[in-house]
Design a protein around this motif. Structure first.
Motif, PDB file in Angstrom:
ATOM      1  N   ASP A  86     -46.826 -14.670  58.970  1.00 44.22           N
ATOM      2  CA  ASP A  86     -47.754 -13.502  58.282  1.00 44.22           C
ATOM      3  C   ASP A  86     -48.676 -14.125  58.141  1.00 44.22           C
ATOM      4  OD1 ASP A  86     -46.374 -11.883  60.252  1.00 44.22           O
ATOM      5  OD2 ASP A  86     -45.262 -11.037  58.357  1.00 44.22           O
ATOM      6  N   ALA A  87     -48.376 -15.019  56.887  1.00 51.27           N
ATOM      7  CA  ALA A  87     -49.723 -15.320  55.286  1.00 51.27           C
ATOM      8  C   ALA A  87     -50.751 -16.177  56.762  1.00 51.27           C
ATOM      9  CB  ALA A  87     -49.502 -15.768  54.245  1.00 51.27           C
ATOM     10  N   GLU A  88     -49.675 -17.212  57.850  1.00 50.38           N
ATOM     11  CA  GLU A  88     -50.533 -18.313  58.256  1.00 50.38           C
ATOM     12  C   GLU A  88     -51.557 -17.614  59.009  1.00 50.38           C
ATOM     13  OE1 GLU A  88     -51.825 -21.580  59.166  1.00 50.38           O
ATOM     14  OE2 GLU A  88     -50.763 -21.511  57.155  1.00 50.38           O
ATOM     15  N   LEU A  89     -50.485 -16.454  60.164  1.00 46.78           N
ATOM     16  CA  LEU A  89     -51.328 -15.900  61.043  1.00 46.78           C
ATOM     17  C   LEU A  89     -52.678 -14.713  60.809  1.00 46.78           C
ATOM     18  CD1 LEU A  89     -48.625 -15.034  63.514  1.00 46.78           C
ATOM     19  CD2 LEU A  89     -49.947 -16.748  63.758  1.00 46.78           C
ATOM     20  N   ALA A  90     -52.536 -15.008  59.452  1.00 53.85           N
ATOM     21  CA  ALA A  90     -53.908 -13.756  58.561  1.00 53.85           C
ATOM     22  C   ALA A  90     -55.127 -14.655  58.667  1.00 53.85           C
ATOM     23  CB  ALA A  90     -53.432 -13.145  57.356  1.00 53.85           C
ATOM     24  N   ARG A  91     -54.932 -15.464  59.154  1.00 43.75           N
ATOM     25  CA  ARG A  91     -55.889 -17.240  58.719  1.00 43.75           C
ATOM     26  C   ARG A  91     -56.487 -16.869  60.028  1.00 43.75           C
ATOM     27  NH1 ARG A  91     -54.395 -21.273  54.830  1.00 43.75           N
ATOM     28  NH2 ARG A  91     -54.433 -22.525  57.212  1.00 43.75           N
ATOM     29  N   GLU A 116     -57.075 -16.062  64.845  1.00 44.75           N
ATOM     30  CA  GLU A 116     -56.754 -15.419  66.002  1.00 44.75           C
ATOM     31  C   GLU A 116     -55.403 -15.640  66.487  1.00 44.75           C
ATOM     32  OE1 GLU A 116     -59.359 -13.815  69.299  1.00 44.75           O
ATOM     33  OE2 GLU A 116     -60.823 -15.080  67.844  1.00 44.75           O
ATOM     34  N   VAL A 117     -54.835 -14.320  67.125  1.00 44.33           N
ATOM     35  CA  VAL A 117     -53.798 -15.211  67.499  1.00 44.33           C
ATOM     36  C   VAL A 117     -53.228 -14.604  68.567  1.00 44.33           C
ATOM     37  CG1 VAL A 117     -50.974 -14.295  67.439  1.00 44.33           C
ATOM     38  CG2 VAL A 117     -51.669 -13.746  65.295  1.00 44.33           C
ATOM     39  N   LEU A 118     -53.712 -16.230  69.387  1.00 43.39           N
ATOM     40  CA  LEU A 118     -53.097 -15.242  70.893  1.00 43.39           C
ATOM     41  C   LEU A 118     -52.162 -14.721  71.960  1.00 43.39           C
ATOM     42  CD1 LEU A 118     -54.620 -19.230  71.696  1.00 43.39           C
ATOM     43  CD2 LEU A 118     -56.095 -16.645  71.697  1.00 43.39           C
ATOM     44  N   TRP A 119     -50.713 -15.252  71.048  1.00 48.55           N
ATOM     45  CA  TRP A 119     -49.531 -14.748  71.663  1.00 48.55           C
ATOM     46  C   TRP A 119     -49.284 -14.709  70.731  1.00 48.55           C
ATOM     47  CZ3 TRP A 119     -44.896 -15.813  72.543  1.00 48.55           C
ATOM     48  CH2 TRP A 119     -43.571 -15.992  72.925  1.00 48.55           C
ATOM     49  N   GLY A 120     -48.233 -13.205  70.717  1.00 46.66           N
ATOM     50  CA  GLY A 120     -47.158 -13.294  69.480  1.00 46.66           C
ATOM     51  C   GLY A 120     -47.018 -12.958  68.533  1.00 46.66           C
ATOM     52  N   PRO A 121     -47.056 -12.479  67.484  1.00 46.21           N
ATOM     53  CA  PRO A 121     -45.360 -13.069  67.059  1.00 46.21           C
ATOM     54  C   PRO A 121     -44.169 -12.674  67.829  1.00 46.21           C
ATOM     55  CG  PRO A 121     -45.785 -11.767  65.725  1.00 46.21           C
ATOM     56  CD  PRO A 121     -47.165 -11.797  66.080  1.00 46.21           C
ATOM     57  N   ALA A 157     -45.472 -18.108  67.167  1.00 43.84           N
ATOM     58  CA  ALA A 157     -46.529 -17.663  67.344  1.00 43.84           C
ATOM     59  C   ALA A 157     -48.144 -18.651  67.799  1.00 43.84           C
ATOM     60  CB  ALA A 157     -47.571 -16.419  66.377  1.00 43.84           C
ATOM     61  N   PHE A 158     -49.287 -18.982  68.558  1.00 42.71           N
ATOM     62  CA  PHE A 158     -49.976 -19.305  68.677  1.00 42.71           C
ATOM     63  C   PHE A 158     -51.285 -18.850  68.434  1.00 42.71           C
ATOM     64  CE2 PHE A 158     -46.690 -20.210  72.603  1.00 42.71           C
ATOM     65  CZ  PHE A 158     -45.976 -21.554  71.799  1.00 42.71           C
ATOM     66  N   VAL A 159     -51.776 -19.863  68.464  1.00 43.16           N
ATOM     67  CA  VAL A 159     -53.276 -19.426  68.018  1.00 43.16           C
ATOM     68  C   VAL A 159     -54.585 -20.802  68.960  1.00 43.16           C
ATOM     69  CG1 VAL A 159     -52.558 -18.668  65.653  1.00 43.16           C
ATOM     70  CG2 VAL A 159     -53.495 -20.932  65.419  1.00 43.16           C
ATOM     71  N   GLU A 160     -56.041 -20.958  68.675  1.00 42.99           N
ATOM     72  CA  GLU A 160     -56.291 -21.335  69.602  1.00 42.99           C
ATOM     73  C   GLU A 160     -57.234 -22.537  67.775  1.00 42.99           C
ATOM     74  OE1 GLU A 160     -60.048 -21.862  72.263  1.00 42.99           O
ATOM     75  OE2 GLU A 160     -58.863 -20.120  72.475  1.00 42.99           O
ATOM     76  N   ALA A 161     -57.133 -23.678  68.635  1.00 47.27           N
ATOM     77  CA  ALA A 161     -57.434 -24.755  67.438  1.00 47.27           C
ATOM     78  C   ALA A 161     -59.081 -24.855  68.210  1.00 47.27           C
ATOM     79  CB  ALA A 161     -56.607 -25.796  67.245  1.00 47.27           C
ATOM     80  N   PRO A 162     -59.866 -25.719  67.210  1.00 49.12           N
ATOM     81  CA  PRO A 162     -60.694 -26.282  67.630  1.00 49.12           C
ATOM     82  C   PRO A 162     -60.707 -27.629  68.290  1.00 49.12           C
ATOM     83  CG  PRO A 162     -60.841 -26.361  64.655  1.00 49.12           C
ATOM     84  CD  PRO A 162     -59.654 -25.845  65.478  1.00 49.12           C
ATOM     85  N   GLY A 163     -61.053 -27.521  69.411  1.00 45.12           N
ATOM     86  CA  GLY A 163     -61.593 -28.376  70.652  1.00 45.12           C
ATOM     87  C   GLY A 163     -60.673 -27.759  71.523  1.00 45.12           C
ATOM     88  N   GLY A 164     -59.985 -26.309  70.714  1.00 43.20           N
ATOM     89  CA  GLY A 164     -59.930 -25.807  72.408  1.00 43.20           C
ATOM     90  C   GLY A 164     -58.035 -25.978  73.147  1.00 43.20           C
TER      91      GLY A 164
END
Length: 119
Positions: free
Chosen positions: A73-78, A80-85, A98-105
Motif C-alpha cells: 500500500d505504501a509503495e502504490l501510494a507513490r 498510478e496503479v494500472l491494475w490491482g491490488p 499490483a502493476f504500475v507504469e514506469a519510465p519508458g512505458g
C-alpha cells in the motif's frame, strides 16, 4: 516502504512445453506447468535468475520485472496503479500484487508476500 528484492522476470511464450524443455536443457529447475488466469504458467530457476513463463499475456516476449516490497500500500501510494491490488496464490505461496507504469512505458509488478510457499 522499500523494494526488498526481485521476485522474477515474466516472459510470455507461445509453446510452454518447448520453453520448459529449453530451460531444463540449460540446467534450470522448472516447475510443472499449471493452469493460470485463462492460460498456463511454469516457474524457472536458473541459478539466481527466476523466470515465470506465461502462455497468456498482452504481448510476446519479456513482460515485466516483479519486485518484492515490504508494504504494498505504501509503495502504490507513490504511483498510478494500472491494475490491482489483487491476491494470488500458487506454488509461490500467497501474494498481493499490483502493476504500475514506469519510465519508458514498461510495467512494474510490485508484490507483497502474505503467506510463504509450502515446502
Amino acid at each position: 516502504m522499500a523494494v526488498t528484492g526481485l521476485a522474477n522476470l515474466a516472459v510470455k511464450v507461445a509453446d510452454l512445453e518447448a520453453a520448459c524443455a529449453w530451460y531444463q536443457a540449460a540446467g534450470a529447475e522448472v516447475s510443472e506447468p499449471v493452469a493460470w488466469e485463462n492460460g498456463r504458467r511454469a516457474d524457472v530457476q536458473l541459478g539466481t535468475l527466476a523466470l515465470t513463463l506465461f502462455t497468456r499475456a498482452i504481448q510476446e516476449g519479456f513482460l515485466h520485472p516483479a519486485l518484492f516490497v515490504d508494504d504494498l500500500d505504501a509503495e502504490l501510494a507513490r504511483h498510478e496503479v494500472l491494475w490491482g491490488p489483487r491476491i494470488v496464490s500458487g506454488v509461490f505461496g500467497t501474494r498481493r500484487i499490483a502493476f504500475v507504469e514506469a519510465p519508458g512505458g514498461i510495467r512494474l509488478e510490485f508484490m507483497e508476500q502474505l503467506v510463504p510457499p509450502s515446502v
